[in-house]
Design a protein around this motif. Structure first.
Motif, PDB file in Angstrom:
ATOM      1  N   GLU A 136     -16.449  13.323   6.055  1.00 25.95           N
ATOM      2  CA  GLU A 136     -17.426  12.421   5.462  1.00 25.95           C
ATOM      3  C   GLU A 136     -16.826  11.033   5.312  1.00 25.95           C
ATOM      4  N   SER A 137     -17.697  10.041   5.282  1.00 26.94           N
ATOM      5  CA  SER A 137     -17.256   8.656   5.140  1.00 26.94           C
ATOM      6  C   SER A 137     -16.633   8.429   3.773  1.00 26.94           C
ATOM      7  N   ALA A 138     -15.642   7.571   3.742  1.00 24.48           N
ATOM      8  CA  ALA A 138     -14.960   7.235   2.499  1.00 24.48           C
ATOM      9  C   ALA A 138     -14.521   5.779   2.587  1.00 24.48           C
ATOM     10  N   SER A 139     -13.718   5.350   1.647  1.00 24.02           N
ATOM     11  CA  SER A 139     -13.198   3.986   1.651  1.00 24.02           C
ATOM     12  C   SER A 139     -11.842   3.978   0.981  1.00 24.02           C
ATOM     13  N   THR A 140     -11.069   2.934   1.240  1.00 27.62           N
ATOM     14  CA  THR A 140      -9.742   2.776   0.643  1.00 27.62           C
ATOM     15  C   THR A 140      -9.664   1.437  -0.089  1.00 27.62           C
ATOM     16  N   LEU A 141      -8.583   1.263  -0.824  1.00 26.19           N
ATOM     17  CA  LEU A 141      -8.392   0.007  -1.542  1.00 26.19           C
ATOM     18  C   LEU A 141      -8.311  -1.171  -0.585  1.00 26.19           C
ATOM     19  N   THR A 142      -7.580  -0.998   0.495  1.00 28.82           N
ATOM     20  CA  THR A 142      -7.413  -2.098   1.437  1.00 28.82           C
ATOM     21  C   THR A 142      -8.711  -2.438   2.161  1.00 28.82           C
ATOM     22  N   SER A 143      -9.481  -1.424   2.512  1.00 27.16           N
ATOM     23  CA  SER A 143     -10.718  -1.680   3.253  1.00 27.16           C
ATOM     24  C   SER A 143     -11.743  -2.413   2.400  1.00 27.16           C
ATOM     25  N   VAL A 144     -11.882  -2.039   1.140  1.00 23.91           N
ATOM     26  CA  VAL A 144     -12.858  -2.716   0.295  1.00 23.91           C
ATOM     27  C   VAL A 144     -12.420  -4.148  -0.008  1.00 23.91           C
ATOM     28  N   ILE A 145     -11.126  -4.383  -0.110  1.00 25.86           N
ATOM     29  CA  ILE A 145     -10.647  -5.748  -0.342  1.00 25.86           C
ATOM     30  C   ILE A 145     -10.937  -6.624   0.868  1.00 25.86           C
ATOM     31  N   THR A 146     -10.617  -6.152   2.064  1.00 27.99           N
ATOM     32  CA  THR A 146     -10.839  -6.963   3.264  1.00 27.99           C
ATOM     33  C   THR A 146     -12.320  -7.175   3.557  1.00 27.99           C
ATOM     34  N   LEU A 147     -13.162  -6.205   3.220  1.00 28.77           N
ATOM     35  CA  LEU A 147     -14.585  -6.345   3.484  1.00 28.77           C
ATOM     36  C   LEU A 147     -15.276  -7.276   2.496  1.00 28.77           C
TER      37      LEU A 147
END
Length: 312
Positions: free
Chosen positions: A259-270
Motif C-alpha cells: 500500500e502507498s505510504a510516505s516518509t519524512l523526506t518525501s513529505v518535506i520535498t513535496l
C-alpha cells in the motif's frame, strides 16, 4: 695541535646555516597547524550552524504555533491547510523507519555474503571484478534508482502481488540496492583486515573453511559489519527522491507492504516549495527536518558505540 684546536672550535657559520634550515621547517609546521585549525573550526561552525538553524525553525512549531510534541510524534492525521490544522507526523515516521529497516534486512545478507566471497572464497575475482562493480553502483545518482524502481520494481510487484505495486515494499527494495555498496564496502574492509594467523589457527585445529567463516571470521568482525548496516540505514533514512518516486506519498499508515505510504523526506520535498516561510505548515516541515537531524545523530552515536566495541 693548533690546527686540531681550530677544528674543534665551533664554526661561526654553523649557527647561520642551521638557522636557515630550521626556519623553513618551523614555517611549514606553523602553516600546517594554522590550516588544519581553520579547517576544523570551519567544520565545527558549519555543524553548529546547521543544528542551530534547523532547531530554531523546528522549535517554532511548538513555541509559536502551539503544536505539542506528543501530538506531532503520535498524531495520525496530517492536514496543515485545513480549517482545523492537524500536524500528525506518525505516518511519515513509520514510513521512514519501515523502509529503512526493511532495506537493511534485504541488503545486509547480500552485502555480507558478497564481502565474504570477495575476501575469503575468491579474493582474486572479487578484487578484479566485484569490487569495481560495487564502487560503480555507489556512484549512480539516486534519481536513476528511482526510475529503475518505477520502471522495473513497481510493475514486477504489481504483477506478483495485489495492488498498484507502489508502497513500502517498492521503496525498501530500491533503498536496499542503494545502501548495498555501503554495507559491502565496510564489511569487505573488516574481513580483509583480519589477523593473518586467525584463520590458519582455525584450520590447524581441523575446522573447514565454512566453519572458519561462520564461527571465527564473522563473529570477530560482527561489530564492524553492524557498523556498515547502521550507516546503510542512516543513508536509507535520509534518502528522498528515489523513495518519493515509488512509495506513493500517501499520508497514512499502510496495512500491508504493498500500500502507498510516505516518509519524512518525501513529505518535506513535496510540500516545502508550496508553503510560505513562517507559516504553521512551513514550521511543521522544519520540525520534521529536526526529527531527521535527531535520528541522524542517533545513528552516529550507534556507529561510535559499535566502533568502540570493535576496538575492544
Amino acid at each position: 695541535m693548533e690546527r686540531q684546536a681550530a677544528n674543534n672550535q665551533p664554526s661561526s657559520t654553523q649557527p647561520s646555516s642551521t638557522r636557515k634550515l630550521v626556519q623553513p621547517h618551523i614555517l611549514e609546521e606553523w602553516v600546517g597547524k594554522v590550516y588544519t585549525t581553520i579547517c576544523i573550526l570551519l567544520l565545527v561552525v558549519t555543524i553548529v550552524a546547521i543544528v542551530f538553524f534547523v532547531s530554531s525553525r523546528g522549535l517554532t512549531t511548538f513555541f509559536v504555533n502551539g503544536v505539542s510534541l506528543g501530538g506531532l510524534l503520535t498524531g495520525m492525521k496530517w492536514d496543515p491547510e485545513g480549517d482545523i490544522k492537524l500536524f500528525g507526523a506518525l505516518p511519515f515516521i513509520f514510513g521512514s523507519f519501515s523502509t529503512s529497516i526493511l532495506a537493511a534486512v534485504i541488503a545486509a545478507p547480500l552485502g555480507v555474503c558478497a564481502a565474504i566471497f570477495m575476501t575469503q572464497i575468491m579474493p582474486g575475482i572479487g578484487r578484479r571484478v566485484l569490487q569495481p562493480v560495487v564502487e560503480l553502483l555507489a556512484g549512480i545518482p539516486s534519481v536513476v534508482f528511482g526510475f529503475v524502481g518505477l520502471s522495473v520494481v513497481v510493475p514486477l510487484l504489481r504483477d506478483i502481488f495485489p495492488g498498484q505495486g507502489i508502497g513500502i515494499a517498492a521503496g525498501s527494495i530500491v533503498l536496499s540496492i542503494m545502501i548495498l555498496p555501503t554495507i559491502t564496502t565496510i564489511a569487505t574492509d573488516a574481513l580483509a583486515g583480519l589477523p593473518f594467523g586467525l584463520k590458519e589457527g582455525s584450520y590447524a585445529l581441523g575446522a573447514t573453511r565454512w566453519q572458519t567463516i561462520y564461527r571465527i571470521v564473522v563473529p570477530t568482525t560482527l561489530p564492524a559489519i553492524l557498523t556498515g548496516v547502521v550507516l546503510g540505514m542512516s543513508r536509507a533514512f535520509g534518502e528522498a527522491l528515489a523513495v518519493q518516486m515509488v512509495i506513493g506519498n500517501a499520508p497514512h499508515i499502510p496495512h500491508s507492504l504493498f500500500e502507498s505510504a510516505s516518509t519524512l523526506t518525501s513529505v518535506i520535498t513535496l510540500d516545502m516549495g508550496n508553503t510560505v516561510s513562517g507559516s504553521a505548515h512551513n514550521n511543521a516541515l522544519w520540525s520534521l527536518a529536526m526529527i531527521l537531524l535527531a535520528m541522524t545523530f542517533v545513528f552516529v552515536f550507534i556507529v561510535r558505540f559499535l566502533e568502540r566495541r570493535n576496538k575492544r
